[in-house]
Design a protein around this motif. Structure first.
Motif, PDB file in Angstrom:
ATOM      1  N   LYS A 136     -46.928  51.578  27.560  1.00  0.00           N
ATOM      2  CA  LYS A 136     -45.542  51.123  27.450  1.00  0.00           C
ATOM      3  C   LYS A 136     -45.444  50.166  26.264  1.00  0.00           C
ATOM      4  O   LYS A 136     -45.993  49.059  26.320  1.00  0.00           O
ATOM      5  CB  LYS A 136     -45.102  50.451  28.756  1.00  0.00           C
ATOM      6  N   CYS A 168     -43.181  48.378  25.148  1.00  0.00           N
ATOM      7  CA  CYS A 168     -42.459  47.117  25.351  1.00  0.00           C
ATOM      8  C   CYS A 168     -43.380  46.069  25.957  1.00  0.00           C
ATOM      9  O   CYS A 168     -42.999  44.915  26.095  1.00  0.00           O
ATOM     10  CB  CYS A 168     -41.234  47.310  26.249  1.00  0.00           C
ATOM     11  N   THR A 169     -44.580  46.454  26.356  1.00  0.00           N
ATOM     12  CA  THR A 169     -45.487  45.522  27.009  1.00  0.00           C
ATOM     13  C   THR A 169     -46.820  45.459  26.257  1.00  0.00           C
ATOM     14  O   THR A 169     -47.890  45.319  26.845  1.00  0.00           O
ATOM     15  CB  THR A 169     -45.645  45.887  28.499  1.00  0.00           C
ATOM     16  N   VAL A 170     -46.734  45.622  24.955  1.00  0.00           N
ATOM     17  CA  VAL A 170     -47.884  45.460  24.057  1.00  0.00           C
ATOM     18  C   VAL A 170     -47.348  44.726  22.831  1.00  0.00           C
ATOM     19  O   VAL A 170     -46.263  45.069  22.332  1.00  0.00           O
ATOM     20  CB  VAL A 170     -48.448  46.842  23.625  1.00  0.00           C
TER      21      VAL A 170
END
Lengths: 266, 160
Positions: free
Chosen positions: B58, B60-62
């Protein structure tokens, strides 16, 4: 998200030095909990020290009845590892049930244990099997490691480097995942060997805990029916929009029974 | 600010980003590839799914800086020589989308799933798509499309 400085640590020493130099620094491994926390502005570290790329923190090995898993080993690697599947199949299964595939491709074992979310999966396995959490400074047995809601025995400048899992007897894990998040509404990890039986419950209380009455009952008879008359004390359990204390107490019992049935084949 | 060098869809890029820049913002704002969507921005919906070094994640989460040196594949990188990827073809044929917002992430997840498991059962498909939400289709046609994708990919493999 508040601003911070990103530091890529290449070695454990670099990570430790940076952690010591900045009192408000935080460690970043997979980031599957930390990044959403930062977005919600629930934490405001000055520095993020990325330890996800340190090779010494990765890998899975089996030696002399101990399965050693590096702290930065991702859930997907534990779930798919032939070594883990052979040594402790319940641990590989547990890893395959964490979050979702994208989360399992990033999230790490060390991160999950250090965060000690009350509904996380790994803490139940660690407590049930009494795994040893190895840090850059010492070794901590799971019995001493978990200290309630998001709290562990780790010091602020301590880094988990690996986890040692004893390979003995049989074990099984069953959880009732929250339908949206995948976190355990209640989960039970049951381990059974010649020394006895240990039952660790996650998701139901403010932190992972052992259900001693179930352990005693199962010590006499390793059968799901042995749990029938038991009732998990609901007073200290979690209550929120997803379920009452009593609901969680019952769910934890049902999950324990399922795990026992899986483990004993009846 | 820091420099990040990475490959997106086979092309080398170098960008100057803030330390807190998310990978999805690098992809959309810096590389101008807007096929990757931001849905929930809380790691639930999977609309931002891309491949990082061959694995579905994902974006948005890195953090962009965590992707330094990585090989990224986005939805724009799947079609080859003007021909849709088998998973894209299957989604079209099976009517596996309505509004289409979740589709780029859904397709990247399906491509990741089939790479590891070329012939998944229904249960394995449900489990494999747990990280992606669709608010239109009810998933029935998406599951059909995954099976169709598996067929198309198998045929493609044989004909090579």
């Amino acid at each position: 998200m508040h601003a911070f400085s990103y530091v890529k640590a290449r070695t454990l020493k670099e990570a430790t030095d940076t952690l010591l130099a900045h009192s408000e620094a935080k460690l970043l491994a997979g980031g599957m909990t930390l990044i959403p926390t930062l977005k919600a502005r629930l934490a405001q570290p000055t520095h993020l020290i990325d330890i996800g790329g340190i090779e010494a923190l990765k890998g899975i090995s089996l030696k002399a009845g101990q399965l050693t898993i590096g702290a930065a080993t991702r859930h997907v690697e534990v779930a798919n590892s032939p070594v883990v599947k052979r040594a402790i199949p319940a641990l590989a299964y547990l890893a395959s049930q964490i979050g979702d595939p994208q989360v399992r491709n990033r999230g790490t074992m060390g991160g999950s244990l250090a965060n000690n979310d009350p509904a996380a999966d790994y803490p139940s396995a660690a407590l049930s099997l009494n795994a040893t959490i190895v840090t850059n400074r010492r070794e901590i047995v799971a019995d001493d490691f978990f200290q309630g809601l998001f709290t562990t025995a780790l010091d602020s400048d301590e880094i988990i480097t690996a986890v040692r899992w004893p390979v003995v007897g049989k074990s099984a894990y069953e959880k009732f995942p929250h339908p949206a998040s995948g976190y355990a509404m209640a989960g039970a990890f049951v381990a059974h060997n010649t020394k006895g039986t240990r039952v660790a419950i996650t998701g139901a209380g403010p932190g992972v805990f052992r259900w001693m009455e179930a352990e005693q009952a199962l010590g006499k008879k390793m059968n799901a029916k042995a749990l029938e008359a038991l009732q998990l004390e609901a007073a200290d359990l979690n209550e929120d929009m997803h379920g009452t204390k009593e609901y969680r107490a019952n769910l934890a019992k049902v999950m324990t029974k399922r795990a026992v049935a899986k483990l004993s084949g009846k | 600010m820091a420099k990040v060098e990475l490959t997106i869809n086979g092309k080398n890029h170098c960008f100057e980003v803030e330390d807190r820049t998310l990978l999805v913002n690098l992809i959309r704002d810096h590389a101008q590839l807007t096929g990757t969507h931001v849905g929930c921005d809380t790691s639930q919906c999977g609309a931002c799914t891309v491949h990082m070094n061959g694995e579905a994640i994902k974006s948005c989460t890195v953090f962009a800086l965590q992707a330094n040196g990585a090989q990224i594949t986005t939805i724009e990188g799947l079609a080859k020589n003007g021909k849709l990827h088998p998973v894209q073809q299957a989604f079209t044929q099976c009517h596996a989308l309505q509004c289409g917002f979740c589709t780029p992430g859904m397709i990247m997840s399906v491509a990741g799933l089939l790479k590891n498991n070329p012939k998944p059962t229904d249960e394995q498909i449900y489990h494999g798509l747990e990280g992606n939400l669709c608010r239109c289709t009810g998933y029935v046609n998406i599951v059909k499309a995954v099976k169709k994708s598996a067929e198309l990919l198998a045929t493609q493999k044989q004909s090579r």
